[in-house]
Design a protein around this motif. Sequence first.
Motif, PDB file in Angstrom:
ATOM      1  N   ALA A  25       0.857  -1.346  -0.310  1.00  0.00           N
ATOM      2  CA  ALA A  25       0.132   0.307  -0.761  1.00  0.00           C
ATOM      3  C   ALA A  25       0.615   1.249   0.276  1.00  0.00           C
ATOM      4  O   ALA A  25       1.745   1.381   0.483  1.00  0.00           O
ATOM      5  N   LEU A  26       0.972   2.076  -0.465  1.00  0.00           N
ATOM      6  CA  LEU A  26       1.435   3.218  -0.707  1.00  0.00           C
ATOM      7  C   LEU A  26       0.386   4.314  -0.457  1.00  0.00           C
ATOM      8  O   LEU A  26      -0.636   4.910  -0.222  1.00  0.00           O
ATOM      9  N   PHE A 138       2.498   5.199  -8.977  1.00  0.00           N
ATOM     10  CA  PHE A 138       2.253   4.002  -9.100  1.00  0.00           C
ATOM     11  C   PHE A 138       2.463   3.143  -9.874  1.00  0.00           C
ATOM     12  O   PHE A 138       2.782   1.515  -8.969  1.00  0.00           O
ATOM     13  N   ASN A 139       3.096   3.826 -11.243  1.00  0.00           N
ATOM     14  CA  ASN A 139       4.244   2.995 -12.023  1.00  0.00           C
ATOM     15  C   ASN A 139       5.417   1.879 -10.823  1.00  0.00           C
ATOM     16  O   ASN A 139       5.882   0.897 -10.702  1.00  0.00           O
ATOM     17  N   PHE A 145      -2.663  -0.554  -3.431  1.00  0.00           N
ATOM     18  CA  PHE A 145      -3.617   0.147  -2.511  1.00  0.00           C
ATOM     19  C   PHE A 145      -3.074   1.243  -3.091  1.00  0.00           C
ATOM     20  O   PHE A 145      -1.416   1.363  -2.311  1.00  0.00           O
ATOM     21  N   ALA A 146      -3.585   3.071  -2.832  1.00  0.00           N
ATOM     22  CA  ALA A 146      -3.021   3.789  -2.065  1.00  0.00           C
ATOM     23  C   ALA A 146      -4.138   4.465  -1.457  1.00  0.00           C
ATOM     24  O   ALA A 146      -5.114   4.358  -1.660  1.00  0.00           O
ATOM     25  N   THR A 171      -6.489   0.197  -6.486  1.00  0.00           N
ATOM     26  CA  THR A 171      -7.452   0.555  -5.467  1.00  0.00           C
ATOM     27  C   THR A 171      -7.582   1.242  -4.301  1.00  0.00           C
ATOM     28  O   THR A 171      -6.391   1.687  -3.694  1.00  0.00           O
ATOM     29  N   ILE A 172      -7.745   2.112  -4.555  1.00  0.00           N
ATOM     30  CA  ILE A 172      -7.918   3.779  -3.837  1.00  0.00           C
ATOM     31  C   ILE A 172      -8.451   3.622  -2.943  1.00  0.00           C
ATOM     32  O   ILE A 172      -9.713   3.282  -2.666  1.00  0.00           O
TER      33      ILE A 172
END
Length: 287
Positions: A25-26, A138-139, A145-146, A171-172
């Motif tokens: 998750a970011l 993201f890349n 997840f973010a 997934t946001i």
Amino acid sequence: MRIIQTIKELQQTLNQQRQTARSVALVPTMGNLHQGHLQLVSTAQRHADIVVVSLFVNPTQFGANEDLDGYPRTLQDDIDKLEALNTDILFTPSIDEMYPLGGDNTSYVHVPDITNVLCGASRPGHFDGVTTIVNKLFNISRAEFAVFGEKDFQQVAVIRRMVEDLNIPITIITEPTVREADGLALSSRNGYLSKAQRQLAPQLYATLLEVKIAINAGDKNFKQLEANAKDRLTAQGFKPDYVHIFQRNFLRPACDSDIDLIILAAAFVGTTRLIDNLSVNLSIKSL
Ligand code: AMP
């Protein structure tokens, strides 16, 4: 906590972790972390095995006359807070690392329509900078997840639109706004406020609450409510940028039949621009 400054090292580290099929998750941030950011980190930890917090004051989302140079940078403090939460990775790249050819000379992501209103109308190009850096993060991380804060409601809407339009496999997740006891939404920019300005600042939220109470009481004259709220802010000493009542999911001006609404506002206190928002669901009559 591992502190990583290069894209290559982050990718190598995450590739290793993924050998044991761990999800990532970011949490993208610009640092100067407060409880709002830390709430996002806790939520990220509930969703994934590895949490990457990125800390990057992204120059491409700042306008020429905005606060890029003065933006608060408190790296050691941020590291201490993230370590106390057992964060796995802090990714804190340099500007050269993220924009080797310069921020003006990079490919960018543009989301149409919803970037032209609200903050997008007052800050031309801002959301292009946001979507470009978020897409890069993201890349680079290939996170599953973010996590983002609803404090920046339009930002989340723009990112969701980008994810949908470009079929980005992520997934946001969103988190409600964390506030001070007096209602002021936590923000890195609150640190710019003088003592007197800090006392005034919670009136932004108070104004949103007043609009919400009026809507809940049946007032659907949205244009008038917006104008009254701006007048109230001006009378108190703000320089309002906008107050808008929008349909919450589509981020367009609300009409009579809408049930799910959001009141969004931006206003200057001195030279500091504060934003806030408040949802109103007309099928649930409560604050
Ligand atoms: P920033 O560092 O201001 O770019 O914010 C990084 C992330 O933290 C964004 O997803 C913001 O929406 C979120 N955030 C900022 N302030 C708050 C707050 N008061 N409550 C919850 N999330 C927040």
